[in-house]
Design an enzyme around this catalytic site. Structure first.
Site, PDB file in Angstrom:
ATOM      1  N   MET A 164      -0.893  20.921   5.949  1.00 39.79           N
ATOM      2  CA  MET A 164      -0.425  20.198   7.142  1.00 39.79           C
ATOM      3  C   MET A 164       0.741  19.260   6.791  1.00 39.79           C
ATOM      4  SD  MET A 164      -4.253  19.283   8.576  1.00 39.79           S
ATOM      5  CE  MET A 164      -4.828  18.722   6.953  1.00 39.79           C
ATOM      6  N   GLN A 187      -2.329  18.377  18.074  1.00 37.48           N
ATOM      7  CA  GLN A 187      -1.624  17.095  18.106  1.00 37.48           C
ATOM      8  C   GLN A 187      -0.787  16.984  19.383  1.00 37.48           C
ATOM      9  OE1 GLN A 187       0.683  17.091  14.507  1.00 37.48           O
ATOM     10  NE2 GLN A 187      -1.008  16.409  13.207  1.00 37.48           N
ATOM     11  N   THR A 234      -2.105  14.444   4.393  1.00 39.23           N
ATOM     12  CA  THR A 234      -1.164  14.137   5.455  1.00 39.23           C
ATOM     13  C   THR A 234      -1.472  12.746   5.977  1.00 39.23           C
ATOM     14  OG1 THR A 234      -0.704  14.568   7.818  1.00 39.23           O
ATOM     15  CG2 THR A 234      -2.677  15.553   6.910  1.00 39.23           C
ATOM     16  N   ASN A 235      -0.445  11.973   6.297  1.00 40.46           N
ATOM     17  CA  ASN A 235      -0.660  10.650   6.884  1.00 40.46           C
ATOM     18  C   ASN A 235      -1.214  10.751   8.302  1.00 40.46           C
ATOM     19  OD1 ASN A 235       0.711   8.206   5.201  1.00 40.46           O
ATOM     20  ND2 ASN A 235       1.820  10.097   4.820  1.00 40.46           N
ATOM     21  N   THR A 236      -0.591  11.602   9.115  1.00 37.76           N
ATOM     22  CA  THR A 236      -0.917  11.659  10.539  1.00 37.76           C
ATOM     23  C   THR A 236      -2.393  11.935  10.796  1.00 37.76           C
ATOM     24  OG1 THR A 236       1.318  12.379  11.132  1.00 37.76           O
ATOM     25  CG2 THR A 236      -0.435  12.852  12.710  1.00 37.76           C
ATOM     26  N   CYS A 279       4.929   9.545   5.897  1.00 40.74           N
ATOM     27  CA  CYS A 279       4.741  10.968   6.201  1.00 40.74           C
ATOM     28  C   CYS A 279       4.910  11.697   4.888  1.00 40.74           C
ATOM     29  CB  CYS A 279       5.743  11.462   7.234  1.00 40.74           C
ATOM     30  SG  CYS A 279       5.638  13.238   7.520  1.00 40.74           S
ATOM     31  N   THR A 280       4.014  12.608   4.598  1.00 39.27           N
ATOM     32  CA  THR A 280       4.000  13.221   3.271  1.00 39.27           C
ATOM     33  C   THR A 280       5.219  14.085   2.986  1.00 39.27           C
ATOM     34  OG1 THR A 280       2.508  14.891   4.226  1.00 39.27           O
ATOM     35  CG2 THR A 280       1.510  13.137   2.920  1.00 39.27           C
ATOM     36  N   GLU A 281       6.010  14.405   4.019  1.00 41.38           N
ATOM     37  CA  GLU A 281       7.217  15.199   3.785  1.00 41.38           C
ATOM     38  C   GLU A 281       8.478  14.365   3.569  1.00 41.38           C
ATOM     39  OE1 GLU A 281       4.334  17.876   5.707  1.00 41.38           O
ATOM     40  OE2 GLU A 281       5.131  15.950   6.338  1.00 41.38           O
TER      41      GLU A 281
END
Length: 233
Positions: A10, A52, A83-85, A196-198
């Site tokens: 994700m 989401q 994932t942060n979200t 955000c992990t990206e």
């Protein structure tokens, strides 16, 4: 129960960074051919992203919780949501899985406190920047949290989903993020959370150009996961 359970995919782009970083920390600490005892449940991100968009967090929580339960049955002693979200449903996932969860904000909070930061800017998906599940933990820890304006939040969110989650790192988006960081500094931010992990993928080659220190939640979270594995060897 000494395996680390990863809830990933994700996106898979950031999960690959998690896997590499955790194992890098293990190797650096233990040497030789050591690597992490890891179990991974990798989602089809489109399924989660659709929930989401629909604001159907309950079903998303159930999917992650069921996956966490499966990892627990396979031998995981702790979970990491990559994932942060999706930490928006962290409490439900913990309850459904039946095992503890390493929350992504905790190692970031520790790092910010060690650096004596008080006012911090937050970049992430619209959900992370605008919902309270993330900022309330930071505020409770004593931080003042600054977020970009509405137009900038939309730009940040779209770059994450339309580019970074698809493996695209574009120069104009790097410039955009760096400009937003400059504005956060002008508002009084002393550092910026890459929530955000990206995002670290985007800024990796230009982080030296940032006018503020950057706290990479992916790297900090991965190190905490590696530390858990080392402690439970």
């Amino acid at each position: 129960m000494n395996y680390l359970g990863l809830l990933g995919g994700m996106s898979w782009e950031s999960t690959a960074h998690y896997y590499a970083s955790i194992n890098r920390h293990i190797r650096n600490h233990q040497g030789g051919l050591h690597s992490g005892r890891i179990l991974l449940h990798s989602f089809d991100f489109e399924t989660i992203a659709a929930l989401q968009r629909q604001n159907n967090w309950q079903q998303a929580a159930e999917l992650l919780g069921q996956a966490g339960q499966g990892l627990a049955k396979a031998g995981a002693g702790v979970l990491v949501i990559c994932t942060n979200t999706m930490h928006k449903v962290a409490n439900q996932v913990t309850e459904l899985s039946g095992i503890p969860l390493l929350h992504i904000t905790d190692p970031t909070i520790n790092a910010l406190q060690k650096a004596a930061i008080e006012r911090v800017g937050l970049l992430g998906t619209r959900f992370t920047m605008e919902d309270q599940f993330y900022t309330e933990r930071l505020v409770k820890a004593g931080f003042e949290v600054l977020t970009p304006n509405s137009t900038e939040r939309t730009q940040i969110h779209n770059i994450i989903f339309d580019e970074l989650c698809q493996g695209k790192v574009l120069e104009h988006s790097q410039t955009n993020y760096l400009t937003i960081i400059e504005r956060l500094k002008a508002q009084g931010a002393e550092a910026v959370i890459l929530g955000c992990t990206e995002i670290a993928m985007l800024l990796e080659t230009v982080k030296h150009e940032s006018v503020l220190p950057l706290f990479d939640t992916t790297e900090l979270h991965a190190k905490a996961a590696a530390d858990w594995l080392i402690a439970h060897a």
